[in-house]
Design an enzyme around this catalytic site. Structure first.
Site, PDB file in Angstrom:
ATOM      1  N   SER A 105       0.835  -1.199   0.000  1.00 60.45           N
ATOM      2  CA  SER A 105       0.000   0.000   0.000  1.00 60.45           C
ATOM      3  C   SER A 105       0.866   1.244   0.000  1.00 60.45           C
ATOM      4  CB  SER A 105      -0.913   0.024   1.228  1.00 60.45           C
ATOM      5  OG  SER A 105      -1.668   1.223   1.259  1.00 60.45           O
ATOM      6  N   LYS A 107      -4.478  -6.844   3.454  1.00 61.60           N
ATOM      7  CA  LYS A 107      -4.485  -5.731   2.492  1.00 61.60           C
ATOM      8  C   LYS A 107      -5.905  -5.416   2.046  1.00 61.60           C
ATOM      9  CE  LYS A 107      -2.775  -2.692  -0.400  1.00 61.60           C
ATOM     10  NZ  LYS A 107      -3.805  -2.455  -1.416  1.00 61.60           N
ATOM     11  N   HIS A 121      -7.418  -3.429   4.766  1.00 60.50           N
ATOM     12  CA  HIS A 121      -6.818  -2.094   4.696  1.00 60.50           C
ATOM     13  C   HIS A 121      -7.565  -1.256   3.671  1.00 60.50           C
ATOM     14  CE1 HIS A 121      -4.273   0.747   2.487  1.00 60.50           C
ATOM     15  NE2 HIS A 121      -3.623   0.957   3.623  1.00 60.50           N
ATOM     16  N   ASN A 122      -7.788  -1.814   2.482  1.00 61.30           N
ATOM     17  CA  ASN A 122      -8.474  -1.065   1.435  1.00 61.30           C
ATOM     18  C   ASN A 122      -9.921  -0.780   1.809  1.00 61.30           C
ATOM     19  OD1 ASN A 122      -6.043  -1.493   0.158  1.00 61.30           O
ATOM     20  ND2 ASN A 122      -6.949  -2.056  -1.799  1.00 61.30           N
ATOM     21  N   GLU A 147      -9.884   2.064   4.027  1.00 58.45           N
ATOM     22  CA  GLU A 147      -9.577   3.202   3.151  1.00 58.45           C
ATOM     23  C   GLU A 147     -10.851   3.719   2.485  1.00 58.45           C
ATOM     24  OE1 GLU A 147      -7.565   3.252  -1.164  1.00 58.45           O
ATOM     25  OE2 GLU A 147      -6.208   2.554   0.421  1.00 58.45           O
TER      26      GLU A 147
END
Length: 471
Positions: free
Chosen positions: A128, A182, A185-186, A189
């Site tokens: 990222s 990940k 995480h996105n 986000e």
């Protein structure tokens, strides 16, 4: 220093190749475009490591010392599988392929099993930070065998972002664990960006503020708990001038948001795990609706424009901005609560034994959602805190302090037709989470009435019974 191969010299691949070379590692490059590789090699002539152009896969593999390490930065799905099929016959047992793209974690599990059956290693790594992060230090989340991680750990930690000298790069567990992290995480986000978009809408439509004035607000928020990369660049986006018209760049951008699937995956996987994910779901839905521009314009002609000025419902502008900042803090806390609860549930379900503190540490620099919250989150988990951040003293107090503002801002926005789905989701999530006696007893009664699904009585817990509906 390590000598690795890198397939895929697009924006991210080019940046990461130069990052590795700057740290002294040699990189053999392969891409369909010789011109791209040549440009990267030319730009990296002064770097400590070599950037080597390879004409084909065979040349790439022959250039690498054994056991070989091949990094792949191409789109997930069929393009990645095509690359794996291309290099697989050229590799020997013990060689490693590492996928640095945004792959679906279940596909990573499949690829890991298939390649390990052939005696090859496979790592699924989420990175990222965008192109800037790839060039100067991304956040890296790896999943796979410990042996495969040991092969690349040194080079990746050299290239990763650093937080107070600590690399934001770690191995988290087997198989698809790195790509799952990940993905979440996105998802966070997505929620962060949607909350920022909603705050922008409140200031633009509810308070009648210009893009420049809104930029000043975001810049001021960098001095408090909302200090984060996304708030920082929101200020820069709002402050930017369109070189063509001289007006605010933000006012020229078409209001249709794109997405690549990781947010949607986050929602689907949270449902499979039985975990709330309402903030990310609201953000995904908002992007879906944003894409329906023609339909929205037609609806506006029939029903009228929705947003109206807030007037003095939040006090004067100074008071309104202060309330909005507090509301954003509360909503952001709720997004992290949901995100880390999902990670904890996945860890238990898949027996990954995820280190939640380590995940927060990896996100402290280099990644898109880096913020001051993450240092506090890692401290909570390092000190034995439970996965539910709301039960920790620091975040529990934040909610107590700022939920009233979230209630006020959300109520005023809804009353005046402003769309705040993520803030509304955060408030609803918190309200239900703190309610000891919910309304699910009615749901259980209805289920039993039409389907004889049974329920438990408060005075006889553990015993499944039916109601008197059909006596």
């Amino acid at each position: 220093m390590a000598h690795v191969g890198l397939i895929g010299i697009g924006v991210m691949g080019a940046s990461f190749a130069q990052n590795l070379a700057e740290e002294g590692h040699s990189v053999s490059m392969l891409d369909r475009s010789i011109e791209k590789m040549q440009a990267v090699a030319d730009a990296g002539k002064t770097l400590k490591g070599d950037l080597i152009i390879c004409k084909d896969a065979e040349a790439l593999i022959k250039s690498l010392p054994t056991p070989r390490t091949v990094l792949v930065l191409v789109p997930s799905g069929a393009p990645l599988d095509s690359v794996i099929e291309m290099v697989k016959p050229l590799l020997d047992k013990g060689d490693l392929i590492a996928d640095l793209g945004n792959s679906y974690y279940k596909e990573t599990e499949r690829r890991t099993a298939e390649l390990e059956n052939l005696g090859l290693y496979f790592l699924g790594m989420g990175i990222s930070g965008g192109a800037e992060g790839a060039r100067h230090g991304p956040s890296i989340m790896a999943g796979g065998s410990r042996e495969s991680w040991a092969r690349v750990e040194g080079a990746l930690k050299d290239a990763a972002a650093k937080f107070e000298g600590t690399p934001c790069c770690d191995w988290f567990g087997p198989g698809g664990s790195g790509h799952f992290i990940k993905m979440l995480h996105n998802g966070i986000e997505y929620a962060d960006m949607q909350q920022i978009a909603e705050s922008y809408g409140i200031m633009r439509d509810g308070l009648g503020m210009s893009a420049g004035d809104i930029a000043d607000v975001y810049k001021s928020w960098m001095n408090g708990p909302l200090n984060s990369y996304l708030i920082e660049i929101a200020g820069e986006v709002a402050a930017a001038t369109d070189p063509k018209t001289g007006g605010a760049m933000l006012d020229i951008i078409l209001d249709k948001a794109g997405q690549k699937g990781t947010g949607r995956w986050s929602v689907v996987e949270s449902l499979h795990l039985g975990q709330p994910n309402s903030l990310i779901a609201a953000a995904v839905e908002a992007r879906n609706l944003s894409a329906q521009k023609d339909s929205r314009l037609e609806m506006e002609t029939i029903f009228g424009a929705s947003p109206t000025a807030l007037g003095n419902s939040l006090g004067d502008r100074v008071d309104a901005i202060n309330s909005l900042e507090q509301a954003m803090i509360a909503a952001k806390v709720c997004a992290y609560i949901q995100g880390f609860e999902i990670l904890n549930a996945a860890s238990n379900e898949f027996e990954w034994n995820l280190d939640l503190a380590a995940i927060a540490r990896v996100w402290r620099a280099g990644c898109i959602i880096r913020s001051v919250f993450l240092d506090e989150i890692s401290d909570v988990y390092d000190n034995g805190g439970r996965s539910n951040l709301a039960l920790s003293p620091v975040f529990g107090q934040r909610l107590k302090d700022h939920i009233p503002a979230l209630q006020q801002v959300t109520a005023a926005s809804v009353a005046h037709g402003l769309h705040v789905p993520a803030m509304f989701a955060a408030l609803s999530f918190h309200n239900m989470s703190r309610t000891g006696q919910s309304t699910a007893n009615m749901i259980q009664g209805l289920r039993d009435y039409f389907g004889a699904h049974t329920f438990e009585r408060l005075d006889d817990l553990g015993t499944a019974v039916n109601g008197p509906w059909h006596d």
